[in-house]
Design an enzyme around this catalytic site. Structure first.
Site, PDB file in Angstrom:
ATOM      1  N   CYS A  34       0.833  -1.215   0.000  1.00 54.78           N
ATOM      2  CA  CYS A  34       0.000   0.000   0.000  1.00 54.78           C
ATOM      3  C   CYS A  34       0.864   1.261   0.000  1.00 54.78           C
ATOM      4  CB  CYS A  34      -0.957   0.004   1.186  1.00 54.78           C
ATOM      5  SG  CYS A  34      -0.123  -0.179   2.779  1.00 54.78           S
ATOM      6  N   HIS A 312      -1.346   1.177   7.444  1.00 52.24           N
ATOM      7  CA  HIS A 312      -1.822   1.098   6.073  1.00 52.24           C
ATOM      8  C   HIS A 312      -1.704   2.500   5.461  1.00 52.24           C
ATOM      9  CE1 HIS A 312      -4.173  -0.339   2.752  1.00 52.24           C
ATOM     10  NE2 HIS A 312      -5.217   0.432   3.009  1.00 52.24           N
TER      11      HIS A 312
END
Length: 368
Positions: A34, A312
């Site tokens: 990510c 994330h």
């Protein structure tokens, strides 16, 4: 991967407002990639960067013997998105991610990586490739040029004449110039040193704003005691005042908020969830030498999570007149007023762990 429900949902949500020729594609995650996906989306919606990269692709797509590198992989990926028959969907940036891992062992593990480190690595790597190509064109048949670049020499000698380093289109988009001024408090002599930057890393404080962070970045610091400055005029160590100013603002201003801080008592890094307001329109005045520059926010890489070693990344992107949220494969329309939910938290402990980490601003006066 075929277009899923998210794609058609997005098309329905935008309806007639879907911008002509634009593409909104999610990127598949290959196990903690990510950090890469969020930066790629910000760069894809950095229009001057995308246009130059697509031009590079069209100029080089027929060069059969050219070896694959990070630039060709990225150009290929952007072209895949840009030339897609569909307006929305998901693309797997597999070749690009494999190339990143091959190029840099830092990104080989499946551990949580830093999006800012990745952005730095990527831009510098692309510059290296473009410089090597330019120098190969300038002096075909000599390998010394690329060897000199590989050895870190920026000034090249061609036929005995010193040659300035090549200014690439990445420099034209992202490079700004800082000037570091040191004033000796004894003789008042000012020593100025210029240095280039692709992004500004700024310290953050609780309940502050980008403007105040940049003000602190440019504030005057006194050098004394063990930090005295060696003044060439006085030929000795002297007390001095030092400050950093932006001499030439870049077309695309990238600001990295230092949200990860090493805490000596803990012996580890801690994430600072401080509330730092970043406006949609930013004026650089007190940080800039003799000028004003106005910028407009077009992308934010957001770190989601409470600590530095896990979490994330997602990105918010402004495309034409609307905002979108890219979270790996998923793309959603996003209300502009909700951008402020990513400023950070005014309390030390908060359930909201989604904080703006890298900001991308476009210079409104620098559109060329």
């Amino acid at each position: 991967m075929v277009m899923g429900a998210t794609g058609s949902k997005l098309e329905k949500a935008l309806g007639d407002q879907f911008p002509e020729g634009e593409r909104y594609f999610g990127l598949e995650n290959f196990g903690n990639t990510c950090y890469c996906n969020s930066v790629l989306q910000a760069l894809y919606f950095c229009v001057p960067f995308r246009e130059q990269l697509l031009e590079y692709y069209s100029n080089n797509k027929n060069v059969g013997e050219a070896e694959e590198n990070l630039l060709t992989c990225l150009a290929d990926l952007f072209n895949q998105i840009n030339s897609s028959k569909k307006k929305t969907g998901v693309i797997a940036p597999k070749r690009f991610v494999q190339r990143v891992k091959k190029q840099n062992e830092l990104f080989r593990s499946y551990m949580h990586q830093d999006a800012h480190e990745f952005l730095n690595f990527l831009l510098n790597e692309l510059v290296d490739i473009l410089e090597k190509e330019a120098n190969a064109k300038d002096s075909p048949g000599t390998s010394s040029q690329s060897e000199k670049i590989a050895n870190g020499s920026s000034h090249l000698h061609v036929n005995g004449v010193q040659k300035e380093p090549h200014i690439t289109w990445i420099h034209k988009s992202f490079q700004g110039l800082l000037t570091n001024e040191t004033r000796c408090l004894r003789c008042e002599t000012v020593t100025a040193r210029d240095e280039t930057f692709f992004d500004l890393s700024v310290d953050i404080e609780q309940n502050s704003s980008i403007t105040s962070c940049l003000k602190n970045f440019s504030s005057t610091e006194t050098l004394n005691a063990e930090d005295k400055f060696f003044c060439d005029k006085c030929c000795s160590l002297q007390e001095a005042q030092k400050r950093m100013k932006i001499k030439k603002p870049p077309n695309v201003l990238v600001i990295h908020l230092k949200r990860f801080k090493y805490i000596e008592q803990l012996g580890r890094y801690k994430k600072l969830s401080y509330r730092v307001v970043f406006p949609l329109e930013l004026k650089l005045s007190n940080t800039l030498e003799n000028a004003d520059a106005e910028y407009s926010l077009f992308a934010v890489v957001v770190h989601v999570g409470s600590g530095p070693n896990h979490g994330h990344y997602i990105s918010l992107v402004k495309s034409h007149s609307h905002w979108l949220l890219f979270d790996d494969e998923n793309v959603d329309i996003f209300d502009e007023s909700a951008v402020q939910t990513f400023f950070g938290s005014a309390q030390e402990y908060s359930s909201n762990t989604d904080h703006g980490y890298i900001l991308f601003y476009e210079n409104l006066g620098g559109r060329s």
